[in-house]
Structures are given as C-alpha cells and as structure tokens.
Scaffold this active site. Structure first.
Site, PDB file in Angstrom:
ATOM      1  N   HIS A  93       0.836  -1.210   0.000  1.00  0.00           N
ATOM      2  CA  HIS A  93       0.000   0.000   0.000  1.00  0.00           C
ATOM      3  C   HIS A  93       0.871   1.261   0.000  1.00  0.00           C
ATOM      4  CE1 HIS A  93      -3.071   2.899   0.939  1.00  0.00           C
ATOM      5  NE2 HIS A  93      -2.444   3.224   2.039  1.00  0.00           N
ATOM      6  N   HIS A 139       1.209   5.011  -2.344  1.00  0.00           N
ATOM      7  CA  HIS A 139       1.568   6.387  -1.972  1.00  0.00           C
ATOM      8  C   HIS A 139       2.826   6.930  -2.643  1.00  0.00           C
ATOM      9  CE1 HIS A 139      -1.361   7.358   1.172  1.00  0.00           C
ATOM     10  NE2 HIS A 139      -1.245   6.117   1.617  1.00  0.00           N
ATOM     11  N   SER A 165      -3.364   0.927  -4.821  1.00  0.00           N
ATOM     12  CA  SER A 165      -2.634  -0.220  -4.259  1.00  0.00           C
ATOM     13  C   SER A 165      -3.506  -1.465  -4.172  1.00  0.00           C
ATOM     14  CB  SER A 165      -2.111   0.130  -2.862  1.00  0.00           C
ATOM     15  OG  SER A 165      -3.188   0.461  -2.008  1.00  0.00           O
ATOM     16  N   GLU A 217      -6.326   9.220  -0.128  1.00  0.00           N
ATOM     17  CA  GLU A 217      -6.514   7.764  -0.129  1.00  0.00           C
ATOM     18  C   GLU A 217      -7.442   7.273  -1.238  1.00  0.00           C
ATOM     19  OE1 GLU A 217      -5.051   5.364   1.441  1.00  0.00           O
ATOM     20  OE2 GLU A 217      -3.887   6.510   2.886  1.00  0.00           O
TER      21      GLU A 217
HETATM   22 FE   LIG Z   1      -2.522   5.111   2.941  1.00  0.00          FE
END
Ligand SMILES: [Fe+2]
Length: 296
Positions: A174, A179, A239, A220
């Site tokens: 993730h 990110h 992700s 997010e």
């Molecule tokens: Fe995150």
C-alpha cells in the site's frame, strides 16, 4: 482476480479501526507484534518473528538516518512480484496520468520488494518528501501532522504470503505502490504538506475527524476526470486491484470538501461513494484553498 484490503489507510479513527494487529513492548524494550487469530499470518511463527524484527527497526529508528533493511523472504518477494504483475494492467486502465508519469520516474523494482531506504532516497530526489518507518497504526493527528514536515510514516512489513491479494492492514504494498509515486510528484507532495500543516493547526478531535475524512476521500480514495474517464489518484485505490475495479461502479459525487467532511467512511468495504474532481488542476486548486484556510 479480486482482492480485499480491510484497511487501505494508514490512519484509522478509533471507532472504525479494523486493525487486527497491535504492538506491545516487552520489559526489555523489544517490540512484539500481536496478530488477531483471524490474521493470515497468525499461525506462522517465522512470519511473526519477522514482524517483530521489522517493528523493532521502526522503534529504534532515528528520524533522518537511513532506514535499515527489512529481512524479507523469497516467498515475500514473490508476493510483491505477483502483485506488480496484476496491478500493471489495472494501473494502465484506471490510474491518472500524474500517477503513471511518476511511477515510471520512481521505477520501483517489479521482482523484489524495494527497501524503504532506497524508495525514500528516490522520492526525496523527485519532490523532497521522505518516507520514515513506523511500527503500526498511529493516531490520525500524529500521522497527518508529520506530512506537514515532508515526512510520510510508512509501514515496512508485507502481508502474509498465503494471501497475496489480501491484507487486513496497510502494508509496504500500500505504502510504496499506492503512496510513493504520488508523493514523488512535487505538486501532490505539496498537497500532502498542506494537509499536514492543516492537521497541526487543528484544535478539536471533531475537526481532526473532519479533516481525516477529506484526507480519506482525496489522498486515499481520490478520483478525477481525464478525457471523460474517471481515473484514480488515491493510494487506497492505486494499491488494490479490487478497489480499482470497484471504483468504476462506485457513485461519483461532485468534488466538495464540505460534502467529504460530512460523510463517514467504512474501511471494511469497497468504497461506495467517491468524490470526483473535474481534473488534476481542479483537485489541486480546491484542496489548496481548503487546506490553507483551515484554522487560518
Ligand atoms: Fe494510505
């Protein structure tokens, strides 16, 4: 292939937390990662030992110094390779151009899990942001405020190899696939900084929660329109193969920070509602105005 990630967020509010791991410290300052019985790695003693070692790296880490390498196994590198293979076509189809451009510049290895140290160095070259290790979930205000200093707190462990497309908690997949590429983009890195500075100025728990919702629906789970198509820029989407597929079927509402602040989210299901900006520029200018006027 579908996957489910129960926690695509690095911060969770106490009432919605589904994290099924926790860190406790022994009397001699050794980290012990407690996993819930339904965690895929619960019965794997070697996995649990590795989780302890990796948590210890974060606890012992001095901010600003190079992050020690995490001890990944052959099976874990294979998990990363499988995920990269699966995600590549999904990214081509669903990721926004800002992500694709910086994922290419970041050029993460596809056949092994990169170490946090090397990814952080590369992101820093591109945008000035750094990634620092964290042992587990942190309080929302701490996590968000740290962004204000140009630092992203990142987990370093990977999900259990028996479930390559599922994790009950945010992991290195993730953090790095979701990110890191967006943080390497200087314009998006600046939005993360502004988010952190806004969090630092926040005075009440309720307002941390409201700002946390804006973080959730943008950094997010943000989507935007490009040439008439809805594309992802949020790390929780980028992700997760399953989230990217579900994104198309979600209800897309107009991009409104007021509406985001008013809408609670559920971390245990694919997001049924997403807020769609007209473009990257629209998302950037709206968020910049919102964040700079927050408690100003
Ligand atoms: Fe995150």
């Amino acid at each position: 292939m579908s996957d489910r990630s129960g926690a695509n967020l690095d911060i969770v509010s106490s009432e919605t937390s589904t994290a099924n791991s926790a860190i406790i410290m022994s009397d001699d300052r050794k980290a012990i990662v407690e996993l819930d019985p339904d965690h895929p790695g619960f019965r794997d003693a070697e996995y649990r030992e590795r989780r302890n070692t990796i948590a210890q790296i974060a606890i012992d880490h001095e901010p600003g110094s190079p992050v020690p390498d995490a001890p990944y196994t052959k099976e874990e590198h294979e998990v990363w390779r499988i995920i990269c293979d699966n995600m590549a076509p999904a990214h081509q189809k669903h990721a926004c151009s800002a992500y694709l451009e910086y994922a290419e510049r970041l050029d993460l290895p596809k056949d092994r899990i990169p170490q946090l140290r090397e990814v952080s160095e590369r992101v820093q070259q591109l945008s000035g942001f750094v990634l620092e290790p964290v042992a587990g979930l942190v309080q929302p205000k701490v996590f968000l405020s740290t962004l204000g200093q140009g630092t992203f707190l990142s987990t370093q462990y990977i999900r259990h190899y028996s479930t390559p497309m599922y994790t009950p908690e945010p992991d290195v997949v993730h953090e790095l696939i979701g990110h890191a590429a967006m943080l390497a983009n200087p314009r998006f890195a600046e939005l993360n900084r502004l988010m952190g500075q806004a969090a630092k100025r926040t005075e009440t728990e309720e307002d941390v929660e409201r700002l946390g919702r804006v973080y959730w629906y943008t950094i997010e789970f943000g989507v935007l329109r490009e040439e008439g198509e809805v594309k992802a820029y949020g790390a929780g989407l980028l992700s997760s193969y399953g989230e990217l597929e579900a994104m198309v079927k979600a209800e897309h509402r107009p991009f409104s920070t007021e509406a985001m602040m008013a809408l609670p989210y559920d971390v245990t299901q694919y997001q049924p509602v997403l807020f769609c900006a007209d473009s990257f520029d629209h998302m950037e200018s709206t968020l910049t105005e919102y964040l700079t006027s927050w408690y100003a």
